[in-house]
Enzyme design. Sequence first.
Site, mmCIF file in Angstrom:
data_model
loop_
_atom_site.group_PDB
_atom_site.id
_atom_site.type_symbol
_atom_site.label_atom_id
_atom_site.label_comp_id
_atom_site.label_asym_id
_atom_site.label_seq_id
_atom_site.Cartn_x
_atom_site.Cartn_y
_atom_site.Cartn_z
ATOM 1 N N ARG A 1 -82.657 -58.250 -63.347
ATOM 2 C CA ARG A 1 -81.759 -57.072 -63.593
ATOM 3 C C ARG A 1 -81.595 -56.416 -62.430
ATOM 4 O O ARG A 1 -80.625 -55.705 -62.156
ATOM 5 C CB ARG A 1 -82.326 -56.194 -64.871
ATOM 6 C CG ARG A 1 -82.550 -56.788 -66.118
ATOM 7 C CD ARG A 1 -82.827 -55.991 -67.214
ATOM 8 N NE ARG A 1 -82.593 -56.724 -68.622
ATOM 9 C CZ ARG A 1 -82.671 -56.126 -69.823
ATOM 10 N NH1 ARG A 1 -82.745 -54.625 -69.785
ATOM 11 N NH2 ARG A 1 -82.443 -56.821 -70.865
ATOM 12 N N ARG B 1 -89.461 -65.806 -72.457
ATOM 13 C CA ARG B 1 -89.303 -65.234 -73.874
ATOM 14 C C ARG B 1 -88.385 -65.852 -74.813
ATOM 15 O O ARG B 1 -87.256 -66.099 -74.380
ATOM 16 C CB ARG B 1 -88.805 -63.518 -73.669
ATOM 17 C CG ARG B 1 -89.915 -62.961 -72.787
ATOM 18 C CD ARG B 1 -89.711 -61.621 -72.683
ATOM 19 N NE ARG B 1 -90.709 -60.609 -71.935
ATOM 20 C CZ ARG B 1 -90.768 -59.544 -71.569
ATOM 21 N NH1 ARG B 1 -89.692 -58.572 -71.975
ATOM 22 N NH2 ARG B 1 -91.595 -58.957 -70.763
ATOM 23 N N GLU C 1 -82.256 -50.667 -69.097
ATOM 24 C CA GLU C 1 -83.619 -50.757 -69.003
ATOM 25 C C GLU C 1 -83.904 -51.840 -67.783
ATOM 26 O O GLU C 1 -83.646 -52.899 -67.924
ATOM 27 C CB GLU C 1 -84.365 -50.998 -69.873
ATOM 28 C CG GLU C 1 -86.079 -51.165 -69.714
ATOM 29 C CD GLU C 1 -86.728 -52.058 -70.629
ATOM 30 O OE1 GLU C 1 -87.867 -52.547 -70.107
ATOM 31 O OE2 GLU C 1 -86.321 -52.419 -71.527
ATOM 32 N N SER D 1 -90.421 -50.783 -67.454
ATOM 33 C CA SER D 1 -91.079 -50.038 -68.373
ATOM 34 C C SER D 1 -92.673 -49.787 -67.976
ATOM 35 O O SER D 1 -93.127 -50.884 -68.057
ATOM 36 C CB SER D 1 -90.982 -50.771 -69.940
ATOM 37 O OG SER D 1 -91.371 -50.086 -70.947
ATOM 38 N N ARG E 1 -80.216 -60.930 -70.407
ATOM 39 C CA ARG E 1 -81.270 -61.035 -71.557
ATOM 40 C C ARG E 1 -81.531 -62.838 -71.578
ATOM 41 O O ARG E 1 -80.798 -63.496 -72.399
ATOM 42 C CB ARG E 1 -80.874 -60.690 -73.063
ATOM 43 C CG ARG E 1 -82.033 -60.678 -73.931
ATOM 44 C CD ARG E 1 -81.642 -60.017 -75.183
ATOM 45 N NE ARG E 1 -81.102 -58.589 -75.229
ATOM 46 C CZ ARG E 1 -82.105 -57.537 -75.319
ATOM 47 N NH1 ARG E 1 -83.362 -57.855 -75.435
ATOM 48 N NH2 ARG E 1 -81.481 -56.420 -75.232
#
Length: 427
Positions: A391, A262, A349, A352, A277
């Site tokens: 994560r 990403r 988070e 999801s 991130r």
Amino acid sequence: MLDIKWIRDNAEALDAALAKRGAEPLAARLIALDEKRRSVVQSLQDMQARRNAASKEIGAAMGKKDMDLAEKLKAEIAHFKDIMPTAEEEERQLTAELTDQLSRIPNIPLEDVPVGKDEHDNVVKRVVGEKPGWNHAAKEHYELGEALGYMDFERAAKLSGSRFTVLTGPLARLERAIGQFMLDLHTSEHGYTEVSSPLMVKDEAMYGTGQLPKFAEDLFKTTDGRWLIPTAEVTLTNLVSGEILDQDKLPLRFTALTPSFRSEAGSAGRDTRGMLRQHQFWKCELVSITDADSAIDEHERMTACAEEVLKRLGLHFRTMTLCTGDMGFGARKTYDLEVWLPGQNTYREISSCSVCGDFQGRRMNARYRGKDGKGTTFVHTLNGSGTAVGRALIAVMENYQNEDGSITVPDVLLPYMGGLKKIEKAA
């Protein structure tokens, strides 16, 4: 993608749904564009019908030796031949414009999704476990990793720039162990089929799951026009693109452990320390392909599968129902799993899970045939992280840290660690 026929019949419902997402009304503009397109299509059909009729009339006129009429009819056909290409090009342009606009409209939220603006309006669905209680101060993952000597951001920057990490030794093995544990759990106990799929895909695959055209800036593109996947959702969901499935074979459940890529184009200045991130990270993805009647139950099931990962790792987390303003582009309803990070003293988070209705099925032209064998319906799709490996590594490091900076390996990961029970500072 939404159906223009549905929009014509439910204009107010579309605008109300967009308002819940904080978007401007679009129904009137879309319907006007569609009316213009349909008018051109009708004109083309009328011209084609008249041209076909005129061709037959020429034969009749010739049979009656009415050469004047025959020549007049030939001139009429020639006129249609001259003007129809222009109308056909207009129809192609209008269809392309309508398709492009439809492809940029977010999905319609389900009725029970809380209305809100952003993450502050999300609703707690349940809380699992308790926060760890220590007598010592909690450190963040990057403090622990760098002090142990197994997490190196400077070398990663030398190789690739910012938002990359080099893990070595037992931390690299711990990351691998977490991913393998997730994959084994989902395949052996949760009924998902493991898939090894490409990491680069064509435009059509990105379009099918909704990354294109709206989110191109969030992606990495190769020099030959392929895209690096931002999530294995892209490949797993597109496995059925263009296919017609049998309803009695549904649901299909797929899982894959892959790197994800990403650009993080909109996250400048956010989470710059550590590996929260990243441009590249491992993720265990879950995808389900279902019929319309099973999708909601499948959403609850998928979320429970992701939750089980965190339960077995012994991590405290909460499950949130996202509000309309915080949901992803293709989702009708989303649950976020937020794991507790003691070093940050907050929830973050880690998974999801979304139900998308037939939004992606329509874009992919993926359908299923009912049990009666009559007609086809677009499939319903779901996707979720089961979970993000990087994560999860952060969460394990911060929740299993000891006062001396070492990290205890969770029991469930011991079979993957070659007998190592504690990660200690490199000699």
